[in-house]
Design an enzyme around this catalytic site. Structure first.
Site, short mmCIF file in Angstrom:
data_model
loop_
_atom_site.label_atom_id
_atom_site.label_comp_id
_atom_site.label_asym_id
_atom_site.label_seq_id
_atom_site.Cartn_x
_atom_site.Cartn_y
_atom_site.Cartn_z
N ASP A 117 -65.72 -3.36 28.30
CA ASP A 117 -64.70 -3.56 27.32
C ASP A 117 -63.83 -2.62 26.89
OD1 ASP A 117 -63.24 -5.51 26.14
OD2 ASP A 117 -64.75 -5.58 24.20
N ARG A 166 -72.32 -2.10 25.57
CA ARG A 166 -71.14 -3.01 25.53
C ARG A 166 -70.31 -1.76 25.11
NH1 ARG A 166 -68.84 -8.64 24.09
NH2 ARG A 166 -66.64 -7.99 24.04
N LEU A 198 -79.40 2.65 44.89
CA LEU A 198 -79.05 1.81 43.72
C LEU A 198 -78.43 0.65 44.25
CD1 LEU A 198 -78.11 2.35 40.41
CD2 LEU A 198 -75.77 2.59 41.51
N ARG A 255 -71.03 -8.02 20.48
CA ARG A 255 -71.56 -9.48 21.03
C ARG A 255 -71.80 -9.62 22.42
NH1 ARG A 255 -66.12 -10.54 18.89
NH2 ARG A 255 -64.87 -10.27 20.65
N ILE A 256 -72.27 -10.43 22.82
CA ILE A 256 -72.90 -10.66 24.16
C ILE A 256 -72.12 -11.30 25.25
CG2 ILE A 256 -74.59 -11.49 25.66
CD1 ILE A 256 -75.89 -9.66 24.05
N ASN A 307 -60.39 -1.86 28.49
CA ASN A 307 -59.36 -1.61 29.23
C ASN A 307 -57.99 -2.01 28.60
OD1 ASN A 307 -61.55 -1.01 31.01
ND2 ASN A 307 -61.16 -2.88 32.24
N GLY A 308 -57.90 -3.22 27.99
CA GLY A 308 -56.68 -3.63 27.75
C GLY A 308 -56.08 -2.62 26.56
N HIS A 339 -57.23 -1.56 33.54
CA HIS A 339 -58.10 -2.23 34.53
C HIS A 339 -58.26 -1.10 35.46
CE1 HIS A 339 -58.91 -5.52 31.87
NE2 HIS A 339 -57.64 -6.29 32.44
N ARG A 392 -51.64 -3.83 30.81
CA ARG A 392 -52.99 -4.07 30.54
C ARG A 392 -53.62 -3.75 31.92
NH1 ARG A 392 -55.30 -6.72 26.47
NH2 ARG A 392 -56.97 -7.50 27.62
N SER A 436 -65.03 -12.56 33.78
CA SER A 436 -66.00 -13.72 33.13
C SER A 436 -65.30 -14.93 33.41
CB SER A 436 -65.95 -13.56 31.58
OG SER A 436 -64.99 -14.03 31.11
N SER A 437 -66.20 -16.00 33.62
CA SER A 437 -65.62 -17.30 33.78
C SER A 437 -64.48 -17.56 32.78
CB SER A 437 -66.80 -18.55 33.44
OG SER A 437 -67.88 -18.07 33.90
#
Ligand code: FPP
Length: 240
Positions: free
Chosen positions: A13, A174, A124, A180-181, A15-16, A30, A26, A58-59
């Site tokens: 989290d 994170r 890996l 948060r998840i 990048n923006g 990324h 933005r 993410s969805s």
């Protein structure tokens, strides 16, 4: 003795914000995020981490502005053509985890080709979660089992989940300051140690990775047991 987590999962989290602070679009953030991911893959492999799982799209990310979504799709296509040959040579086995429906035929074919090209690698395992959500994963596993008339148990769900090819993450990192998840690995992170960093993902480097691994080593993983029970096991192992 310092222990390297077998499986590290990361919510990349920030990048923006990294881009906005530099008056850049933005998508430029990324792009830097892909470079940070490259560094991280190499650093994990060098430290003996066996599995790295990252949240790339993410969805819910479809709800972002159209130009950001198309920028991320282009970045994925670019990363596939530029990075896959290098990853293949470095022994990385690639998996794309998430719903393929909704992706263009070109992107879908690129993902399948990248997986096929690296499937014999063993150094890996890199799981890139793309068009992924933890709730989607649980629902698709349950729907698949139900369609086959199979009972829904912890074990059957576990084996129908999109990350059934790897053990659960030991450490979930994170970046970006939020704690948060965000619908990542809801099932698999049940006993993961959580580590939150204020650094933005493009800034995440080897020192940050080592700090997260050091914090992991200071945790006591009890898996529902007591400290005394764990000490008992350790003592019994010393006697044996
Ligand atoms: C979260 O930062 C990051 C994403 C939604 C995308 C993560 C993607 C990469 C690191 C690039 C790798 C991707 C591919 C295609 C292989 P954010 O945009 O939510 O940042 P913010 O919270 O600062 O706005």
């Amino acid at each position: 003795m310092s222990q390297v987590p077998h499986h590290i999962a990361i919510v990349m989290d920030g990048n923006g914000r990294w881009a906005t602070r530099r008056y850049l679009p933005r998508v430029a953030g990324h792009k830097q995020g892909v470079d940070a991911l490259n560094r991280c893959v190499r650093a994990c492999a060098a430290r003996g981490v066996a599995v790295l799982t990252v949240f790339a799209f993410s969805s819910e990310n479809w709800n972002r502005p159209v130009e950001e979504v198309s920028g991320l799709m282009e970045l994925l296509a670019m990363a596939l053509s530029r990075e896959v040959p290098k990853l293949k040579a470095e022994g990385v086995q690639l998996h794309f985890v998430g719903e393929r429906a909704g992706l263009s035929d070109k992107v879908s074919a690129g993902l399948a080709q990248a997986e096929a090209a690296t499937k014999h690698n063993t150094r890996l395992v890199l799981n890139v979660c793309f068009n992924y959500g933890g709730r989607w994963d649980i629902a698709q596993a349950a729907a698949r089992l139900a369609a086959q008339g199979q009972p829904l148990t912890e074990a059957s769900l576990d084996s129908a989940m999109a990350l059934a090819h790897v053990p659960d993450p030991d450490l979930l990192i994170r970046t970006g300051g939020e704690q948060r998840i965000s619908n990542f690995l809801l099932w698999q992170a049940a006993y993961s140690e959580l580590y939150f960093s204020d650094s933005l993902w493009p800034e995440f480097d080897e020192a940050e990775l080592d700090a997260a691994i050091a914090a992991f080593n200071r945790r006591e993983r009890r898996f529902g047991k007591t400290s005394a029970q764990l000490a008992g096991v350790a003592n019994a192992q010393k006697v044996a």
